[in-house]
Design an enzyme around this catalytic site. Structure first.
Site, short mmCIF file in Angstrom:
data_model
loop_
_atom_site.label_atom_id
_atom_site.label_comp_id
_atom_site.label_asym_id
_atom_site.label_seq_id
_atom_site.Cartn_x
_atom_site.Cartn_y
_atom_site.Cartn_z
N SER A 205 9.97 40.47 45.54
CA SER A 205 10.23 39.06 45.85
C SER A 205 10.15 38.17 44.60
O SER A 205 10.96 37.26 44.44
CB SER A 205 9.21 38.56 46.88
N GLY A 238 20.12 50.79 45.91
CA GLY A 238 21.14 51.43 46.75
C GLY A 238 22.28 51.97 45.91
O GLY A 238 22.71 51.33 44.94
N GLY A 466 12.41 55.09 80.44
CA GLY A 466 12.41 56.38 79.74
C GLY A 466 13.74 56.68 79.08
O GLY A 466 13.78 57.18 77.95
N THR A 487 13.47 42.54 55.32
CA THR A 487 12.85 42.58 53.99
C THR A 487 13.86 42.47 52.86
O THR A 487 13.65 41.70 51.91
CB THR A 487 12.05 43.90 53.84
N GLU A 489 17.37 41.63 50.75
CA GLU A 489 18.09 40.36 50.59
C GLU A 489 17.13 39.18 50.77
O GLU A 489 17.50 38.13 51.28
CB GLU A 489 19.25 40.24 51.59
N ASP A 491 12.67 38.78 51.39
CA ASP A 491 11.68 38.96 52.45
C ASP A 491 11.65 37.70 53.33
O ASP A 491 11.67 36.57 52.82
CB ASP A 491 10.31 39.18 51.78
C1 LIG Z 1 16.10 50.39 52.09
C2 LIG Z 1 15.95 49.41 50.98
C3 LIG Z 1 17.06 49.08 50.24
C4 LIG Z 1 16.96 48.21 49.16
N1 LIG Z 1 18.03 48.00 48.34
C5 LIG Z 1 17.87 47.31 47.19
C6 LIG Z 1 18.93 47.24 46.22
O1 LIG Z 1 20.01 47.81 46.40
N2 LIG Z 1 18.69 46.52 45.10
C7 LIG Z 1 17.52 45.89 44.85
O2 LIG Z 1 17.39 45.26 43.80
N3 LIG Z 1 16.50 45.93 45.74
C8 LIG Z 1 16.65 46.64 46.89
N4 LIG Z 1 15.61 46.72 47.80
C9 LIG Z 1 14.36 46.03 47.52
C10 LIG Z 1 14.14 44.83 48.41
O3 LIG Z 1 15.05 43.82 48.08
C11 LIG Z 1 12.70 44.38 48.26
O4 LIG Z 1 11.91 45.38 48.87
C12 LIG Z 1 12.47 43.02 48.89
O5 LIG Z 1 13.02 42.02 48.09
C13 LIG Z 1 10.97 42.72 49.08
O6 LIG Z 1 10.27 42.88 47.93
P1 LIG Z 1 8.96 43.78 47.88
O7 LIG Z 1 9.29 45.09 48.46
O8 LIG Z 1 8.48 43.73 46.49
O9 LIG Z 1 7.96 43.07 48.83
P2 LIG Z 1 6.75 42.12 48.41
O10 LIG Z 1 7.30 40.87 47.82
O11 LIG Z 1 5.75 42.86 47.63
O12 LIG Z 1 6.18 41.78 49.83
C14 LIG Z 1 5.10 42.51 50.45
C15 LIG Z 1 4.52 41.62 51.56
O13 LIG Z 1 3.94 40.47 50.98
C16 LIG Z 1 4.44 39.31 51.57
N5 LIG Z 1 4.63 38.27 50.54
C17 LIG Z 1 5.16 38.42 49.30
N6 LIG Z 1 5.21 37.24 48.68
C18 LIG Z 1 4.71 36.33 49.53
C19 LIG Z 1 4.52 34.92 49.48
N7 LIG Z 1 4.88 34.20 48.42
N8 LIG Z 1 4.00 34.31 50.54
C20 LIG Z 1 3.64 35.01 51.64
N9 LIG Z 1 3.80 36.34 51.75
C21 LIG Z 1 4.34 36.99 50.71
C22 LIG Z 1 5.79 39.69 52.17
O14 LIG Z 1 6.08 38.87 53.29
C23 LIG Z 1 5.58 41.14 52.54
O15 LIG Z 1 5.07 41.21 53.85
C24 LIG Z 1 15.71 47.59 48.88
C25 LIG Z 1 14.60 47.88 49.68
C26 LIG Z 1 14.70 48.80 50.68
C27 LIG Z 1 13.46 49.18 51.44
#
Ligand SMILES: Cc1cc2nc3c(=O)[nH]c(=O)nc-3n(C[C@H](O)[C@H](O)[C@H](O)COP(=O)(O)OP(=O)(O)OC[C@H]3O[C@@H](n4cnc5c(N)ncnc54)[C@H](O)[C@@H]3O)c2cc1C
Length: 713
Positions: A205, A238, A466, A487, A489, A491
């Site tokens: 994020s 991806g 079921g 999550t 595009e 979170d």
């Molecule tokens: C199947 C899949 C495909 C993907 N494809 C791509 C891709 O092609 N290219 C790419 O670049 N990325 C990709 N991603 C990554 C995805 O964009 C990130 O996982 C997403 O942006 C969330 O970031 P994070 O996983 O670091 O979550 P985090 O930001 O670490 O979030 C973890 C938790 O903390 C909470 N949180 C975080 N910040 C805050 C805040 N400020 N306030 C309150 N709560 C907060 C969130 O709500 C969440 O519940 C992919 C992910 C998956 C799982």
């Protein structure tokens, strides 16, 4: 309380219908439908709460329940489908005719990835779709194609999104003519499969904290892409694990000797095109390490990978330089003055991905609701003594589960169609207000709709008992594949904060010119005045006409240019005052965190009001009277169900008196019952072919037969 005790002759909270001649055609139709479902002597209110005494067999359940129901569905479809439906139907037909491209229920991750790539290639090369051209020339048709692809397999919709919205979108939106000239065709015809490499192991994020670097080397005229530590490994990318040949890599642009005292200057996050595999041999290029993120809980047709760069050189031209450029002698130029402005402009160009996710999420919701509603009509359980069993959709509890959800599908449909229109307009005009509007709207709708859909899929599964648990009936795959929409595009919790931030910004802008303290004082005073004056007369109004009046519903929901409407206004006033109070002791960040849940409620409330406003507009604009009346019924259910779900907020300050709260509850149940009467038509109107629904229990006909056949009888 449905069926409403006197459904055949009156409306709740309203006057009995005096004479058939005075009824509108829709009211007449609904009355006939009610008669169709009710025993001649309708049960009394006292009995209505007991299923066994109040519910009677719907002899026609599972078949059409509306005379001329096909017409209703067809008219609704015509209104819903819009000008891009033909493109979707062509794709559905294409997949129907190609069994080799249909995703089986069980397959290995490797096989699913290969199938998904074959599906995408067939769509481009055999069906002749050119998604990048569409995205550039007609974004609305692009999103329609993406939704249809997701109907065939959600993995395919996401794979298409990675290739075109993300990889292609970054090149055409963040690059300049030279990038378009070089890459456009290869991306469009899939010669250049690519990735969008933003997320790192330690940061998703918080994009501004990414650590990958792109350091300019003035000697070679190249950028050196480097992963400085394990936390900076690009993760979840991806198309990276198997198919990608290029990646748009987001990295900190470093200019040697340009900082203070000759230190390197960090110019912030920029995007670079990095070839990752050989175009001919497909071998991973030197200096790049790619590993597979492995089997996921869903979306296994998409090959997500992790990338590490060890001083990989790329030409200077590979900087996507629309918002910032580096000259041959290493000088940085940009039309935007600050790192923050450049960062906002860069991310702002990527909203297309978010628009696509919101749009596709509605598509998934329609599939889940269609299966659940069709099955609920078909499924008969229990009934009055010595009478046939009744359809489970005739249980009040079932209507309560599914009918507001069906209404929400319609609400979200209109909201996302409007979002896509705005996005298309924004792309044409580059109008600044529209850019800001689309940014907030896409964040809010993406967050709100994907969260709603994720929860709803589980409710639909449970509503099918079921048989909802059989993989062939789809809910497992829909739930698992769609879950991550919440999550990626952006979170959802983070996106909603952007909506709240924007509302607060607008709020402050309203008071521009005054000092900050004047602004806050005004807020405190106006809030005090506002909250001390609930209107004791309207707070008690409980007539059906009033509750179904769009003016009441909108007033209850929203803020409109900060006029004194209820819920969002109140939340905005109160959170602004709280932020001001806490920032004195906790600072801006701490105050924001202290008020975070309040801010999220504000954002959701705002988005709900946007959705309702659009729904009301879409009802008004519907040219066919019959269709309009059905849509009005659905819209009223959407509005009143949302008000009822948040009734505590309204009751707390007497915006709604106890009698009115009760009337809202009763009317919501009654409207659920009314919508149930046209539920089949409403799901048929989504016009989803059986090949897209695929669940035997959700088929348009012979559902049980298809199901028994599936297991081998
Ligand atoms: C199947 C899949 C495909 C993907 N494809 C791509 C891709 O092609 N290219 C790419 O670049 N990325 C990709 N991603 C990554 C995805 O964009 C990130 O996982 C997403 O942006 C969330 O970031 P994070 O996983 O670091 O979550 P985090 O930001 O670490 O979030 C973890 C938790 O903390 C909470 N949180 C975080 N910040 C805050 C805040 N400020 N306030 C309150 N709560 C907060 C969130 O709500 C969440 O519940 C992919 C992910 C998956 C799982």
């Amino acid at each position: 309380m449905p069926p409403h005790p006197t459904a055949a002759a009156s409306v709740p909270g309203g006057e009995p219908v005096a004479a058939a001649e005075e009824e509108s055609p829709a009211a007449r139709r609904l009355r006939r439908l009610s008669l169709h479902l009710l025993q001649p002597s309708a049960p009394s209110a006292a009995h209505a709460s007991s299923p066994s005494s109040s519910l009677v067999p719907a002899a026609c359940a599972g078949r059409r329940v509306v005379e001329g129901g096909g017409d209703v569905a067809a008219a609704l479809t015509a209104y819903l489908r819009g000008r891009h439906r033909a493109a979707q139907m062509r794709l559905y037909d294409f997949f129907c005719a190609r069994p080799d491209l249909q995703t089986p229920l069980e397959m290995t991750t490797a096989a699913h990835r290969e199938l998904c790539f074959r599906q995408l290639r067939a769509l481009v090369r055999d069906a002749g779709v050119r998604p990048l051209t569409l995205m550039a020339n007609d974004p609305a048709e692009y999103f329609a194609v993406m939704e249809a692809a997701g109907g065939a397999d959600i993995s395919l919709g996401v794979k298409l999104g990675v290739q075109y919205s993300l990889w292609g979108g970054s090149v055409i939106n963040l690059g300049t003519k030279k990038h378009r000239d070089k890459y456009f065709d290869g991306i469009d015809n899939l010669d250049y499969p690519g990735c969008f490499a933003m997320t790192e192991l330690h940061h998703g994020s918080n994009v501004q904290a990414l650590q990958t670097t792109a350091t300019f080397d003035p000697v070679t005229d190249e950028f050196i892409i480097n992963t400085p530590n394990d936390g900076a490994i690009k993760w979840w990318i991806g198309n990276a694990a198997v198919h990608g040949k290029f990646a748009t890599v987001f990295a900190r642009l470093i200019l040697p000797l340009q900082g203070k005292g000759g230190e390197p200057a960090d110019m912030g996050i920029h995007a670079f095109i990095v070839p990752i595999r050989d175009l001919e041999t497909h071998a991973v290029l030197p200096g790049i390490e790619i590993n597979d993120c492995g089997h996921k809980i869903g979306l296994n047709g998409v090959d997500n990978g992790a990338l590490r760069f060890r001083s990989v050189s790329i030409p200077r031209d590979n900087l996507l330089n629309r918002f910032g450029d580096v000259s041959r002698d290493g000088k940085y130029t940009s039309s935007l003055p600050t790192i923050n402005k450049r960062f906002a402009a860069t991310l702002g160009e990527l909203v297309g991905g978010r628009v696509g996710i919101a749009f596709c999420s509605v598509g998934v919701l329609k599939v889940a609701v269609t299966i659940a509603v069709r099955y609920a009509l078909l499924r008969h359980q229990f009934g009055p003594p010595k009478q046939p069993e009744i359809s489970v959709l005739d249980y009040q509890s079932h209507q309560h589960k599914l009918m507001p959800m069906l209404a929400s599908s319609y609400a979200f449909h209109f909201a996302t169609v409007q979002l896509v229109d705005k996005y298309s307009e924004m792309k044409k005009t580059n109008d600044e207000d529209l850019i800001a509007d689309v940014h907030v709207l896409s964040s809010g709708l993406k967050a709100y709709i994907t969260s709603y859909t994720a929860k709803s899929i589980s409710i639909c599964r449970e509503a099918c008992g079921g048989h909802g648990y059989a993989a062939v009936n789809r809910f497992g795959a829909l739930r698992n594949d769609h879950d991550i929409f919440q999550t990626f595009e952006g979170d959802n919790t983070v996106l909603l904060q952007q909506v709240a931030g924007d509302l607060l910004k607008q709020y402050q802008e309203k008071f521009k010119g005054g000092t900050l303290s004047v602004t806050w004082n005004y807020l405190r005073d106006s809030m005090g005045t506002y909250l001390s004056q609930p209107n004791p007369v309207t707070a008690r109004w409980e007539g059906e006409d009033h509750l179904r009046d769009p003016n009441f519903q909108l007033d209850a929901f929203r803020v409109n240019k900060l006029s004194p409407q209820y819920r969002t206004s109140r939340l905005l006033h109160s959170v602004a005052a709280r932020l001001q109070k806490h920032s004195k002791t906790l600072g801006g960040f701490g105050a924001w965190n202290r008020c975070l849940n309040h801010l999220l409620t504000l954002a959701e409330s705002h988005i709900e009001s946007v959705i309702l406003a659009q729904f009301i507009e879409s009802v008004k604009s519907c040219p066919d009277e019959k269709t309009r009346e059905v849509l009005k019924l659905v819209c009223d259910l959407y509005a009143l169900d949302r008000i009822w779900k948040d009734i505590g907020t309204y009751r707390n300050v007497d915006y709604v008196a106890p009698n009115k709260a009760k009337a809202i509850h009763k009317l919501t149940d009654y409207l659920s019952y009314q919508v149930r009467l046209v539920a089949k038509e409403l799901v048929d109107a989504f016009d989803l072919p059986d090949l897209i629904i695929r669940a035997p229990i959700g088929m348009q006909s012979e559902a049980y037969a298809q199901y028994t056949q599936y297991v081998g009888f």
